[in-house]
Design an enzyme around this catalytic site. Structure first.
Site, PDB file in Angstrom:
ATOM      1  N   GLY A 146      -7.194   9.776  -7.657  1.00 52.28           N
ATOM      2  CA  GLY A 146      -6.686  10.813  -6.745  1.00 52.28           C
ATOM      3  C   GLY A 146      -5.899   9.993  -5.551  1.00 52.28           C
ATOM      4  N   GLU A 152     -11.730   3.626  -0.724  1.00 47.24           N
ATOM      5  CA  GLU A 152     -13.156   4.061  -1.592  1.00 47.24           C
ATOM      6  C   GLU A 152     -13.749   2.654  -1.993  1.00 47.24           C
ATOM      7  OE1 GLU A 152     -12.005   8.054  -4.398  1.00 47.24           O
ATOM      8  OE2 GLU A 152     -11.533   6.046  -5.026  1.00 47.24           O
TER       9      GLU A 152
END
Length: 281
Positions: A146, A152
């Site tokens: 993504g 992240e």
């Protein structure tokens, strides 16, 4: 091994057939792990979105009032953020602070009135919940399809616990096993130079490197929230030494981060056609 009986009324299913969720510790005593399996008793067939929602709801059960939370990015993580917003609005949760891993997660959380902050102000996170693109038997992951791999990894590395939510199509016998992209975020400067070097690192694994484009027939490169490009690596053979591969990738000048998330997940919630399974180390 503990089992929980769940009803699916929250998913607007009229069946009263009990749904079995099993929490299974992962056995790491041998190098070869048995394949994951989903166990159920007469469970109704669920849609993909219902599976994601069920798994997300299970993950949110670990959230307590007052926590600092890492908010993941992706379709399953979006269900987690939605659930958190719902629990906050009804007063079932309070005083939580979210650390988003992308601009789109930040926008979603803000629209739900979830209080947000940054790692600068909250460098220690209680719990992160996020999806994954590949999960191997040791709970090592490929993430970042993504495009949010850098943020992240920063947020999830700062978390005391990291719960991964995924559907059973993400299970692989080894990293790279899906044949889909393993992303590497690189600076825009001389990106082609690094694409060639990355492909050369894994020539023996049949690796093909491609610059990620924005899609819809456009030839424009995809640009991350951090202003970088992504080189996607496609493997014909499994990555046998994930830590070694990660070290080699990170050693290249101009590489910002890679999508191998190794030794980070504390548990994985897997959604299958007939239910979910919680796997822990």
């Amino acid at each position: 091994m503990a089992s929980l009986t769940l009803h699916l009324s929250s998913l607007h299913n009229t069946s009263t057939t009990p749904f079995i969720l099993r929490s299974t510790p992962l056995n790491l005593s041998t190098p070869t792990q048995k394949p994951f399996c989903i166990r159920s008793q007469s469970a109704p067939v669920l849609s993909q979105d219902n599976l994601k929602k069920l798994a997300a709801d299970k993950a949110v059960e670990s959230v307590k009032s007052g926590m600092i939370l890492g908010l993941g990015t992706g379709s399953t993580a979006a269900f987690v953020v939605d659930k958190l917003g719902q629990l906050l609005s009804t007063g079932q949760l309070s005083n939580i602070i979210g650390i988003p891993t992308s601009k789109r997660t930040q926008e979603q959380a803000a629209s739900l009135k979830i209080p947000l902050s940054t790692l600068d102000l909250h460098p220690h996170i209680d719990l992160a919940i996020d999806g994954a693109d590949e999960v191997d038997p040791n709970l090592d992951l490929v993430k970042g399809r993504g495009g949010a791999l850098l943020r992240e990894k920063m947020v999830e590395a700062a978390s005391s616990s990291f719960i991964v939510v995924a559907d059973d199509s993400k299970l692989v016998s080894g990293l790279g096993g899906s044949g889909l992209a393993m992303p590497v975020e690189v600076v825009q400067f001389c990106w082609k130079y690094n694409l060639v070097r990355l492909e050369g690192l894994f020539k023996e694994l049949g690796c093909e490197a491609k610059l990620r484009l924005i899609g819809d027939g456009s030839e424009k490169p995809y640009v991350t929230d951090n202003g970088n490009y992504i080189v996607d690596l496609y493997f014909k053979n499994l990555i046998k030494d994930g830590f070694g591969a990660g070290k080699e990738i990170s050693a290249l000048e101009g590489v910002v981060e890679h999508g191998l998330f190794l030794g980070m997940a504390t548990s994985v919630i897997i959604a299958g056609k007939t239910g979910v399974e919680v796997i822990t180390k």
